[in-house]
Write an enzyme that holds these catalytic residues in place. Structure first.
Site, short mmCIF file in Angstrom:
data_model
loop_
_atom_site.label_atom_id
_atom_site.label_comp_id
_atom_site.label_asym_id
_atom_site.label_seq_id
_atom_site.Cartn_x
_atom_site.Cartn_y
_atom_site.Cartn_z
N CYS A 1 11.83 -25.76 26.97
CA CYS A 1 12.30 -24.31 25.99
C CYS A 1 13.01 -23.64 27.11
O CYS A 1 12.36 -23.41 28.05
CB CYS A 1 11.26 -23.74 25.19
SG CYS A 1 10.58 -24.94 24.16
N ASP A 2 13.84 -22.63 26.38
CA ASP A 2 14.27 -21.50 27.40
C ASP A 2 14.81 -20.32 26.29
O ASP A 2 15.15 -21.01 25.24
CB ASP A 2 15.60 -21.76 28.24
CG ASP A 2 15.74 -20.72 29.33
OD1 ASP A 2 14.82 -20.69 30.28
OD2 ASP A 2 16.62 -19.77 28.80
N SER A 3 14.25 -19.19 26.69
CA SER A 3 14.73 -18.11 25.54
C SER A 3 15.79 -17.11 26.46
O SER A 3 15.50 -16.77 27.54
CB SER A 3 13.48 -17.30 25.18
OG SER A 3 12.89 -18.20 24.68
N LYS B 1 15.68 -27.88 32.50
CA LYS B 1 14.22 -27.81 32.71
C LYS B 1 13.64 -29.13 32.52
O LYS B 1 12.76 -29.57 33.34
CB LYS B 1 13.68 -26.58 31.77
CG LYS B 1 13.83 -25.33 32.52
CD LYS B 1 13.49 -24.08 31.43
CE LYS B 1 13.46 -22.83 32.25
NZ LYS B 1 12.81 -21.69 31.24
#
Length: 245
Positions: free
Chosen positions: A82-84, A56
Site C-alpha cells: 500500500c501507499d498513501s 513496493k
C-alpha cells in the site's frame, strides 16, 4: 494454508490487519519514493500513489522465500502493498519529514478538505516446482497478472494473479491554533505520515469529519482489500486468526 505478507513498515497498517483478525508476515520495501515521483512529473495523484504501491510490492516479491523460511506449510502467499498520498489543490503531498515542511503544509491545508488516496496492490503467490527467477516488471490497475510480465515472483514461487486499486477519502480539517500546531509538530508524529495528518493518533482532533472509508485514511482500506481478495479467489475469512509472525 494461506499466509498474508504485508509489504509495509507502517505500524498503523499492521494494527488494522491485526484488529481485523489477521496476523501477517511483514517486510519493509526499499523504494525511493521521491525519485519515483520525480520520474513521473505528469502523473496524477491517483496514478502516482498506484505506482508507489506497485513498486513496493515488486521490491518485496523476491524476498518471499527467505521470509517463509520457517513457513514450509504455506501453499499460497497473499502479498499486500500500500501507499498513501494526500491530494491538496490538485498536487500530491507525501510525508513532510521535517518540522519546517510540516508547518508550511498545515498552514496551507488548515480548514480545507483535501483527498487522501491509498493505493493497494494485491498478488497471490503459489508454490512452483520449477526454479523461478526474480520478480519482474510492474502491473497495471485492476488487471490480472499477465500485465506483470512473466508470472515468476521468486525462486520456488509463481505469481498466480494480481490486482490493484486506489481508494479515496475526503478529509475535512480543522484549523489548529499556533500553539496546537507547534505542540503537534514537537511530537514528531506528522513527519512520517502522508499529508502530515492522522486520524488514529494525536492528529485525530484536527480532523472534523471524513467522506469515505476511515480505514483508507489510516493507510489500508479493509473493504477494498476484501474486494480485491475476492476477485483473486481468496475468501477474506480464510486469512483470519493466523499464528503470530
Amino acid at each position: 494454508m494461506t499466509r498474508l505478507l504485508l509489504a509495509s513498515g507502517s505500524p498503523s497498517r499492521l494494527r488494522l490487519l491485526r484488529e481485523a483478525g489477521i496476523t501477517p508476515l511483514t517486510a519493509v520495501p526499499a523504494v525511493d519514493e521521491e525519485a519515483l515521483e520525480a520520474a513521473h512529473p505528469q502523473a496524477t495523484v491517483r496514478e502516482l500513489v498506484t505506482l508507489l504501491a506497485r513498486a513496493k510490492a515488486h521490491a518485496v516479491l523476491p524476498r518471499v522465500p527467505a521470509l517463509l523460511a520457517d513457513e514450509d506449510t504455506a501453499a499460497e502467499v497473499v502479498v499486500v502493498a500500500c501507499d498513501s498520498v494526500l491530494e491538496l489543490e490538485g498536487s500530491p503531498v507525501g510525508k513532510p519529514h521535517t518540522a519546517e515542511r510540516t508547518r508550511a503544509l498545515w498552514q496551507r491545508m488548515a480548514g480545507s478538505s483535501p483527498v487522501l488516496w491509498s493505493a493497494h496492490w494485491v498478488g497471490v503467490l503459489t508454490r512452483d516446482t520449477a526454479d523461478c527467477g526474480d520478480a519482474t516488471g510492474p502491473g497495471d490497475s485492476a488487471r490480472p497478472a499477465e500485465a506483470d510480465g512473466p508470472d515468476r515472483a521468486a525462486a520456488g514461487w509463481r505469481l498466480r494473479d494480481s490486482r490493484e486499486a486506489a481508494g479515496q477519502t475526503r478529509v475535512h480539517l480543522a484549523s489548529p491554533t499556533e500553539r496546537e500546531l507547534e505542540d503537534y509538530i514537537a511530537t514528531g508524529e506528522p513527519f512520517e505520515v502522508a499529508g502530515a495528518l492522522t486520524i488514529d493518533g494525536l492528529g485525530g482532533a484536527f480532523v472534523r469529519g471524513i467522506e469515505g472509508d476511515h480505514h483508507n485514511v489510516i493507510g489500508l482500506s479493509l473493504p477494498l482489500l476484501r474486494d480485491l481478495l475476492a476477485d483473486l479467489g481468496v475468501p477474506w475469512t480464510s486469512l483470519w486468526n493466523r499464528p503470530p509472525a
